[in-house]
Enzyme design. Sequence first.
Site, PDB file in Angstrom:
ATOM      1  N   GLY A  47       0.876  -1.132  -0.144  1.00 23.42           N
ATOM      2  CA  GLY A  47      -0.033   0.081  -0.035  1.00 23.42           C
ATOM      3  C   GLY A  47       0.682   1.113  -0.103  1.00 23.42           C
ATOM      4  CD  GLN A  52       3.545   5.906   2.502  1.00 23.82           C
ATOM      5  OE1 GLN A  52       2.354   5.303   1.990  1.00 23.82           O
ATOM      6  NE2 GLN A  52       4.224   5.194   3.059  1.00 23.82           N
ATOM      7  CB  CYS A  99       4.683   2.399   7.385  1.00 30.59           C
ATOM      8  SG  CYS A  99       4.365   3.913   6.422  1.00 30.59           S
ATOM      9  CG  LEU A 100       6.814   0.993   1.428  1.00 28.77           C
ATOM     10  CD1 LEU A 100       6.072   1.206   0.000  1.00 28.77           C
ATOM     11  CD2 LEU A 100       8.015  -0.064   1.271  1.00 28.77           C
ATOM     12  CG  HIS A 141      -0.856   2.000   7.312  1.00 25.92           C
ATOM     13  ND1 HIS A 141      -0.264   1.330   8.204  1.00 25.92           N
ATOM     14  CD2 HIS A 141      -0.362   2.568   6.179  1.00 25.92           C
ATOM     15  CE1 HIS A 141       1.063   1.871   7.688  1.00 25.92           C
ATOM     16  NE2 HIS A 141       1.095   2.599   6.813  1.00 25.92           N
ATOM     17  CD  GLU A 142      -1.101   2.886   2.346  1.00 30.64           C
ATOM     18  OE1 GLU A 142      -0.865   4.071   2.372  1.00 30.64           O
ATOM     19  OE2 GLU A 142      -0.387   1.828   2.645  1.00 30.64           O
ATOM     20  CG  HIS A 145       0.275   7.123   5.110  1.00 32.08           C
ATOM     21  ND1 HIS A 145       1.600   7.747   5.489  1.00 32.08           N
ATOM     22  CD2 HIS A 145       0.348   5.862   5.108  1.00 32.08           C
ATOM     23  CE1 HIS A 145       2.190   6.677   5.937  1.00 32.08           C
ATOM     24  NE2 HIS A 145       1.493   5.735   5.397  1.00 32.08           N
TER      25      HIS A 145
HETATM   26  C1  Y12 Z   1      -1.365  -3.954   6.503  1.00 30.89           C
HETATM   27  C2  Y12 Z   1      -0.666  -3.141   7.270  1.00 30.89           C
HETATM   28  C3  Y12 Z   1      -0.055  -1.909   6.678  1.00 30.89           C
HETATM   29  C4  Y12 Z   1      -0.275  -1.712   5.334  1.00 30.89           C
HETATM   30  C5  Y12 Z   1       0.287  -0.530   4.835  1.00 30.89           C
HETATM   31  C6  Y12 Z   1       1.124  -0.521   3.663  1.00 30.89           C
HETATM   32  N1  Y12 Z   1       2.470  -1.206   4.228  1.00 30.89           N
HETATM   33  C7  Y12 Z   1       3.433  -1.400   3.436  1.00 30.89           C
HETATM   34  O1  Y12 Z   1       3.270  -1.757   2.291  1.00 30.89           O
HETATM   35  C8  Y12 Z   1       4.710  -2.017   4.051  1.00 30.89           C
HETATM   36  C9  Y12 Z   1       5.882  -2.301   3.197  1.00 30.89           C
HETATM   37  C10 Y12 Z   1       7.093  -2.527   3.972  1.00 30.89           C
HETATM   38  C11 Y12 Z   1       8.057  -3.317   3.176  1.00 30.89           C
HETATM   39  C12 Y12 Z   1       9.303  -3.393   3.597  1.00 30.89           C
HETATM   40  O2  Y12 Z   1      10.404  -4.119   2.623  1.00 30.89           O
HETATM   41  C13 Y12 Z   1      11.317  -3.202   1.893  1.00 30.89           C
HETATM   42  O3  Y12 Z   1      11.225  -2.311   2.282  1.00 30.89           O
HETATM   43  C14 Y12 Z   1      12.116  -4.143   1.073  1.00 30.89           C
HETATM   44  C15 Y12 Z   1       9.584  -3.140   4.603  1.00 30.89           C
HETATM   45  O4  Y12 Z   1      11.052  -3.780   5.327  1.00 30.89           O
HETATM   46  C16 Y12 Z   1      12.044  -2.927   5.488  1.00 30.89           C
HETATM   47  O5  Y12 Z   1      11.733  -1.885   5.440  1.00 30.89           O
HETATM   48  C17 Y12 Z   1      13.313  -3.434   5.319  1.00 30.89           C
HETATM   49  C18 Y12 Z   1       8.726  -2.538   5.569  1.00 30.89           C
HETATM   50  C19 Y12 Z   1       7.476  -2.220   4.983  1.00 30.89           C
HETATM   51  C20 Y12 Z   1      -0.798  -2.697   4.708  1.00 30.89           C
HETATM   52  C21 Y12 Z   1      -1.505  -3.797   5.307  1.00 30.89           C
HETATM   53 CO    CO Z   2       2.462   3.817   5.618  1.00 30.90          CO
END
Ligand code: Y12
Ligand code: CO
Length: 178
Positions: A47, A52, A99-100, A141-142, A145
């Site tokens: 997401g 962001q 969260c990214l 969550h989004e 933001h």
């Molecule tokens: C459930 C809870 C929260 C959401 C919101 C969207 N969140 C994400 O998309 C999180 C992504 C994410 C990806 C990662 O991987 C990399 O960066 C390679 C991460 O790991 C690191 O930062 C190392 C952390 C979060 C949707 C559904």
């Molecule tokens: Co986020």
Amino acid sequence: MAKILPIVTYPDKRLKAVSKDVTAFDTELHNFLDDMYETMIQTNGIGLAAIQVDKAINALIICLPNDDEEGTQDKANLLEIINPKITHSEGSCVYQEGCLSVPKFYEDVERFEKISIEYVDRHGKACQLDASELLSIAIQHEIDHLLGKLFIEKLSYGRRKKFEKEYKRYQKEQKAKK
Ligand code: Y12
Ligand code: CO
């Protein structure tokens, strides 16, 4: 061709902006949404909100992983949600969110279990969606933001303190790598 945009990370103040409604459903918006998708996929996200990637407009995208072992993401499952409003919410649940914009950190957060939203798509067409489980959590969550809020603001005082300490250490490590 779609571009990978730089992701704004905590504690950057730009993440605190309250986003504004989208009013033009033109090629510029479509190209931006395509760039958001490319950015989200290349960074392993499921997401992403426009803020962001430093654009304070009420636009978010979600592409949930498939149920297979690899958790692949199909563009056919991409949701582009513009100018969302939560029209109904019920129940509560706890999920470990990431969260990214807050790399490396995952914390339990309480959310509504089910929500209904009204929004428009990239063409400005009115849509309605009832969401539960992971989709409901991702949308909430989004939407946070878009209101300038991060999931870490929902942590208890103690967990937030612990997070801030660990995040400072992470930032130092990142700086040393550069
Ligand atoms: C459930 C809870 C929260 C959401 C919101 C969207 N969140 C994400 O998309 C999180 C992504 C994410 C990806 C990662 O991987 C990399 O960066 C390679 C991460 O790991 C690191 O930062 C190392 C952390 C979060 C949707 C559904
Ligand atoms: Co986020």
